[in-house]
Design a protein around this motif. Structure first.
Motif, PDB file in Angstrom:
ATOM      1  N   HIS A   9       0.860  -1.182   0.000  1.00  0.00           N
ATOM      2  CA  HIS A   9       0.000   0.000   0.000  1.00  0.00           C
ATOM      3  C   HIS A   9       0.901   1.238   0.000  1.00  0.00           C
ATOM      4  CE1 HIS A   9      -4.062  -1.668   0.739  1.00  0.00           C
ATOM      5  NE2 HIS A   9      -3.394  -2.668   1.279  1.00  0.00           N
ATOM      6  N   SER A  35      -7.153  -5.432   1.377  1.00  0.00           N
ATOM      7  CA  SER A  35      -6.397  -4.432   0.613  1.00  0.00           C
ATOM      8  C   SER A  35      -7.274  -3.738  -0.415  1.00  0.00           C
ATOM      9  CB  SER A  35      -5.190  -5.068  -0.075  1.00  0.00           C
ATOM     10  OG  SER A  35      -4.134  -5.277   0.835  1.00  0.00           O
ATOM     11  N   ARG A  39      -8.045   0.246  -0.241  1.00  0.00           N
ATOM     12  CA  ARG A  39      -7.773   1.118  -1.394  1.00  0.00           C
ATOM     13  C   ARG A  39      -9.019   1.897  -1.786  1.00  0.00           C
ATOM     14  NH1 ARG A  39      -2.947   2.314  -3.898  1.00  0.00           N
ATOM     15  NH2 ARG A  39      -4.153   2.470  -5.814  1.00  0.00           N
ATOM     16  N   SER A  40     -10.139   1.202  -1.858  1.00  0.00           N
ATOM     17  CA  SER A  40     -11.367   1.829  -2.328  1.00  0.00           C
ATOM     18  C   SER A  40     -11.918   2.826  -1.313  1.00  0.00           C
ATOM     19  CB  SER A  40     -12.407   0.755  -2.633  1.00  0.00           C
ATOM     20  OG  SER A  40     -13.452   1.273  -3.408  1.00  0.00           O
ATOM     21  N   HIS A  86      -9.954   5.862  -1.126  1.00  0.00           N
ATOM     22  CA  HIS A  86     -10.115   6.607  -2.377  1.00  0.00           C
ATOM     23  C   HIS A  86     -11.398   7.436  -2.372  1.00  0.00           C
ATOM     24  CE1 HIS A  86      -9.490   7.404  -6.644  1.00  0.00           C
ATOM     25  NE2 HIS A  86     -10.767   7.112  -6.844  1.00  0.00           N
ATOM     26  N   CYS A 146      -7.053  -1.144  -7.461  1.00  0.00           N
ATOM     27  CA  CYS A 146      -5.749  -1.638  -6.981  1.00  0.00           C
ATOM     28  C   CYS A 146      -4.714  -1.520  -8.095  1.00  0.00           C
ATOM     29  CB  CYS A 146      -5.882  -3.091  -6.512  1.00  0.00           C
ATOM     30  SG  CYS A 146      -6.990  -3.294  -5.108  1.00  0.00           S
ATOM     31  N   GLU A 147      -3.469  -1.562  -7.683  1.00  0.00           N
ATOM     32  CA  GLU A 147      -2.376  -1.415  -8.649  1.00  0.00           C
ATOM     33  C   GLU A 147      -1.795  -2.775  -9.008  1.00  0.00           C
ATOM     34  OE1 GLU A 147       0.229   1.017  -6.384  1.00  0.00           O
ATOM     35  OE2 GLU A 147      -0.793   2.886  -6.898  1.00  0.00           O
TER      36      GLU A 147
END
Length: 295
Positions: free
Chosen positions: A133, A168, A172-173, A176, A294-295
């Motif tokens: 992260h 995760s 992230r969401s 965001h 996500c990346e």
């Protein structure tokens, strides 16, 4: 001869008629795996739009090995799981075998040891993965059952699969979509028998854990317990909730008895959704949509 019994049912399915499997190379396939459900979604990256969603409910499935068996059976009749042309395949795993470690303290050679402090692990059955992260400067260390990993590898032998712990994707969401304020807020993601609770404050994520519940009383106990531990007041705080919960469910009813302000979350807004998604409750399938961030 296949002796494995079918223990799943397709409970929900939508597909935009403009999508065809010939477009797979410009699309991402997202898969969510838990002991209660196998779900998948397709995002058309050229249009930044979700075009497919399928939800398979697992019935009398109790172990990761059984999840892997049902995944293989579903794949025998599911063309999305038979294609090897996807631009990316990202897999979210839902379990309690995870921990978040500050990046400054993280040593890759000890990732199994970090996780073993927080979860029961079997070196012969669990494969340890990590997800970084960048915004949190933290590493999510988590376990994936070897049977599940092997089933996924057999389905997509030519793909470089990305594994992510479901927490995760949610982190992230939620970070965001959450505006930065001086207030602290609690968020919950509900699955059958599991609830993920997160607390976000002015500096970002302050708490994240997954709890197993067997009854509505267990469910509310963990929420109130975390609120008290985090010095939050159930009479004043707003709980935003996503997942497998409805207004007329026993879980929602007990929430209303103890939490003054409850808000059903919305799906991420910075991507598009086929009109076929208009009939889906916005707080459902948040874990799948979140994989796109996500990346």
């Amino acid at each position: 001869m296949n002796t494995i019994n079918t223990h799943y049912r397709l409970s929900y399915q939508i597909q935009d008629e403009a999508f065809s499997l010939s477009q797979a190379a410009q699309c991402h396939l997202y898969i969510s795996l838990s002991q209660k459900a196998i779900r998948l979604a397709v995002a058309d990256t050229a249009r930044n739009k979700f075009v497919v969603l399928e939800d398979y409910e697992l019935i009398t499935v109790f172990t990761p090995l059984q999840v892997a068996e049902q995944l293989r059976l579903i794949a025998q009749e599911n063309t999305f799981l038979q294609s090897s042309d996807w631009g990316l395949v990202r897999v979210a795993v839902s379990n309690q075998q995870f921990t978040l470690v500050p990046e400054t303290l993280y040593d890759p050679s000890h990732q199994f040891d970090y996780l073993r402090l927080h979860a029961e692990l079997n070196p012969l059955q669990d494969v340890v993965f990590t997800y970084r992260h960048s915004g949190l400067e933290a590493i999510n260390i988590f376990a994936v059952d070897t049977g599940v990993q092997q089933a996924m590898q057999d389905l997509f032998p030519a793909q470089n699969l990305q594994y992510i712990h479901q927490t995760s994707a949610l982190i992230r969401s939620i970070l965001h979509v959450t505006p930065r304020t001086t207030l602290r807020s609690m968020y919950a993601f509900v699955e059958r028998n599991l609830v993920t609770l997160l607390v976000v404050g002015p500096a970002g994520l302050e708490f994240c854990n997954v709890f197993h519940y067997a009854s509505p009383e267990d469910f509310i106990y963990f929420i109130i317990f975390v609120m008290q531990e985090q010095k939050m007041n159930p009479e004043q705080e707003t709980l935003t909730i996503w997942g497998d919960i409805t207004h007329d469910s026993s879980l929602f009813n007990i929430l209303q008895k103890y939490i003054r302000q409850i808000k059903l979350g919305r799906r991420p807004a910075d991507m598009d959704y086929s009109y076929k998604f208009d009939n889906v409750f916005e707080h459902r399938y948040f874990e799948l949509y979140s994989l796109h961030l996500c990346e």
